[in-house]
Enzyme design. Structure first.
Site, PDB file in Angstrom:
ATOM      1  CG  ASN A  39      -1.857   1.138   1.476  1.00 39.91           C
ATOM      2  OD1 ASN A  39      -1.392   2.163   1.012  1.00 39.91           O
ATOM      3  ND2 ASN A  39      -3.407   0.730   1.675  1.00 39.91           N
TER       4      ASN A  39
ATOM      5  CG  ASP B  23      -3.286   4.633   0.773  1.00 34.24           C
ATOM      6  OD1 ASP B  23      -3.186   4.644  -0.553  1.00 34.24           O
ATOM      7  OD2 ASP B  23      -3.863   3.941   1.591  1.00 34.24           O
ATOM      8  CG  HIS B  24       1.925   6.222   4.837  1.00 31.12           C
ATOM      9  ND1 HIS B  24       0.429   6.263   5.132  1.00 31.12           N
ATOM     10  CD2 HIS B  24       2.252   5.368   6.046  1.00 31.12           C
ATOM     11  CE1 HIS B  24       0.033   5.748   6.427  1.00 31.12           C
ATOM     12  NE2 HIS B  24       1.072   5.436   6.829  1.00 31.12           N
TER      13      HIS B  24
ATOM     14  NE  ARG C  29       6.099  21.641   3.641  1.00 31.59           N
ATOM     15  CZ  ARG C  29       7.367  22.283   3.831  1.00 31.59           C
ATOM     16  NH1 ARG C  29       8.126  22.697   2.901  1.00 31.59           N
ATOM     17  NH2 ARG C  29       7.719  22.134   5.127  1.00 31.59           N
TER      18      ARG C  29
ATOM     19  CG  HIS D 169      -8.540   3.843   0.945  1.00 30.39           C
ATOM     20  ND1 HIS D 169      -8.451   3.644   2.429  1.00 30.39           N
ATOM     21  CD2 HIS D 169      -9.602   4.046   0.627  1.00 30.39           C
ATOM     22  CE1 HIS D 169      -9.814   3.667   2.539  1.00 30.39           C
ATOM     23  NE2 HIS D 169     -10.554   3.945   1.638  1.00 30.39           N
TER      24      HIS D 169
ATOM     25  NE  ARG E 234      -8.664   6.986   4.134  1.00 34.22           N
ATOM     26  CZ  ARG E 234      -9.661   6.493   4.817  1.00 34.22           C
ATOM     27  NH1 ARG E 234     -10.826   7.088   5.033  1.00 34.22           N
ATOM     28  NH2 ARG E 234      -9.356   5.626   5.751  1.00 34.22           N
TER      29      ARG E 234
ATOM     30  NE  ARG F 231      -8.228  11.205   4.858  1.00 39.01           N
ATOM     31  CZ  ARG F 231      -8.842  10.664   6.146  1.00 39.01           C
ATOM     32  NH1 ARG F 231      -8.088   9.706   6.608  1.00 39.01           N
ATOM     33  NH2 ARG F 231     -10.190  10.917   5.939  1.00 39.01           N
ATOM     34  CG  HIS F 232      -4.061   9.059   1.120  1.00 39.11           C
ATOM     35  ND1 HIS F 232      -4.753   8.320   0.431  1.00 39.11           N
ATOM     36  CD2 HIS F 232      -4.023   8.811   2.525  1.00 39.11           C
ATOM     37  CE1 HIS F 232      -5.419   7.488   0.906  1.00 39.11           C
ATOM     38  NE2 HIS F 232      -5.048   7.578   2.300  1.00 39.11           N
TER      39      HIS F 232
ATOM     40  CD  GLU G 284      -6.968  -0.516   0.908  1.00 38.74           C
ATOM     41  OE1 GLU G 284      -7.288   0.577   1.652  1.00 38.74           O
ATOM     42  OE2 GLU G 284      -6.547  -1.327   1.230  1.00 38.74           O
TER      43      GLU G 284
ATOM     44  CB  THR H 232      -6.089   4.175   9.061  1.00 40.03           C
ATOM     45  OG1 THR H 232      -5.885   3.231   8.200  1.00 40.03           O
ATOM     46  CG2 THR H 232      -6.188   3.578  10.346  1.00 40.03           C
ATOM     47  CB  THR H 233      -9.651   0.899   6.908  1.00 39.75           C
ATOM     48  OG1 THR H 233      -9.307   1.513   5.596  1.00 39.75           O
ATOM     49  CG2 THR H 233     -11.125   0.432   6.768  1.00 39.75           C
TER      50      THR H 233
ATOM     51  CD  GLU I 130      -7.124  -6.169   3.132  1.00 40.98           C
ATOM     52  OE1 GLU I 130      -7.458  -5.986   1.705  1.00 40.98           O
ATOM     53  OE2 GLU I 130      -6.358  -5.772   3.630  1.00 40.98           O
TER      54      GLU I 130
ATOM     55  CG  HIS J 213      -5.888  -1.905   9.045  1.00 42.32           C
ATOM     56  ND1 HIS J 213      -5.323  -1.345  10.291  1.00 42.32           N
ATOM     57  CD2 HIS J 213      -6.484  -1.123   8.475  1.00 42.32           C
ATOM     58  CE1 HIS J 213      -5.771  -0.041  10.369  1.00 42.32           C
ATOM     59  NE2 HIS J 213      -6.246   0.017   9.301  1.00 42.32           N
ATOM     60  N   GLY J 214      -2.267  -3.088  10.004  1.00 39.00           N
ATOM     61  CA  GLY J 214      -1.614  -2.834  11.308  1.00 39.00           C
ATOM     62  C   GLY J 214      -0.317  -3.927  11.050  1.00 39.00           C
TER      63      GLY J 214
ATOM     64  N   GLY K 190       1.149  -1.476   4.388  1.00 35.66           N
ATOM     65  CA  GLY K 190       1.389  -0.234   3.744  1.00 35.66           C
ATOM     66  C   GLY K 190       2.351   0.501   4.938  1.00 35.66           C
ATOM     67  CG  HIS K 191       2.131   2.843   9.144  1.00 34.05           C
ATOM     68  ND1 HIS K 191       1.695   4.242   9.295  1.00 34.05           N
ATOM     69  CD2 HIS K 191       2.938   2.806  10.186  1.00 34.05           C
ATOM     70  CE1 HIS K 191       2.552   4.821  10.260  1.00 34.05           C
ATOM     71  NE2 HIS K 191       3.151   4.037  10.879  1.00 34.05           N
TER      72      HIS K 191
END
Ligand code: PXP
Length: 230
Positions: free
Chosen positions: A7, A9-10, A18, A43, A45, A49-50, A70, A93-94, A144, A184-185, A206-207
């Site tokens: 993922n 997204d980050h 910026r 994702h 959204r 936002r990203h 997603e 997050t979700t 998932e 997730h996580g 992702g994260h």
């Protein structure tokens, strides 16, 4: 060896900080693929936002593996797979999984529409038998499993309970002929134990990968996660 979807997204989150062009999540796609990932996840959204629509259009062009989108509603770009997730604008997050059981008809209609466009459908759900059966009934291709409770468990005893819930859910889904992924996580540490659940054939992470990439680079971070899933 389980498949790995990364993922990104980050990367878009840092760009949006910026409001400029860097770093470009689209540029990450070939690096992630060359490092051995089996797919990319983004994702889109509602509040953008990203990830932006432009990212999605370009990613669809250049991703050679699998693009997993997603989202909470439909868009024009046709990814390989759509993962339907719940979405509330204010959440970071979700949070919980999708409540499939209480909106079976609506999700069945959405799934049918996506199938008619040749897009496979995955539902992001909590590891609960009722939700798995409901996913089967709406004719999703995959589920998932939400691994957040397992990932956030405090102490071994709580983790054992959450692990068992994931193992049982994965088995039940497999028996119902749903392909099973998890996400997730997940981190380089907590994903290890999940490898024991052979029914989970793919992880979307992702994260943790992007956080590690800040220090050691994206390719190495992806390769190390892929190696762990061996
Ligand atoms: N799977 C789903 C359905 C998600 O919503 C997310 C977060 O966007 C992930 C996987 C990845 O979670 P994490 O960033 O915690 O690895």
């Amino acid at each position: 060896m389980a498949r790995l979807g990364v993922n990104i997204d980050h990367i878009a989150t840092v760009r949006q900080a910026r409001g400029g062009k860097e770093p470009d999540p689209v540029a990450a796609a070939p690096l992630v693929e060359m490092a051995g990932a089996d797919g990319l996840v983004v994702h889109l959204r509602e509040d953008r936002r990203h990830i932006q629509d432009r990212d999605l259009t370009l990613l669809r062009e250049i991703v050679h593996t699998k693009l997993n989108l997603e989202m909470a509603a439909t868009v024009e770009v046709k990814p390989h797979l759509v993962t339907l997730v719940p979405e509330r604008r204010e959440e970071l997050t979700t949070e919980g999984g999708l409540d499939v059981d209480s909106q079976r008809q609506r999700l069945k209609d959405v799934t049918l529409l996506l199938h008619q466009s040749g897009i496979a459908v995955s539902l992001f759900i909590d590891p609960v038998l009722g939700q798995i059966k409901a996913a089967r009934r709406v004719e999703a291709d995959c589920i998932e499993l939400h691994t957040g409770r397992y990932a956030n468990a405090l102490g071994l005893k709580e983790q054992d309970i959450e692990f068992e819930a994931l193992a049982q859910a994965a088995r039940a889904a497999y028996k119902l002929e749903l392909a099973v992924s998890g996400g997730h996580g997940l981190t380089y540490h907590n994903v290890r134990r999940l490898r024991g659940i052979s029914e989970i054939v793919e992880y979307n992470i992702g994260h943790s990968i992007i956080a590690r990439a800040i220090f050691i680079g994206l390719e190495r971070a992806v390769r190390e996660m892929k190696e762990l899933l061996r």
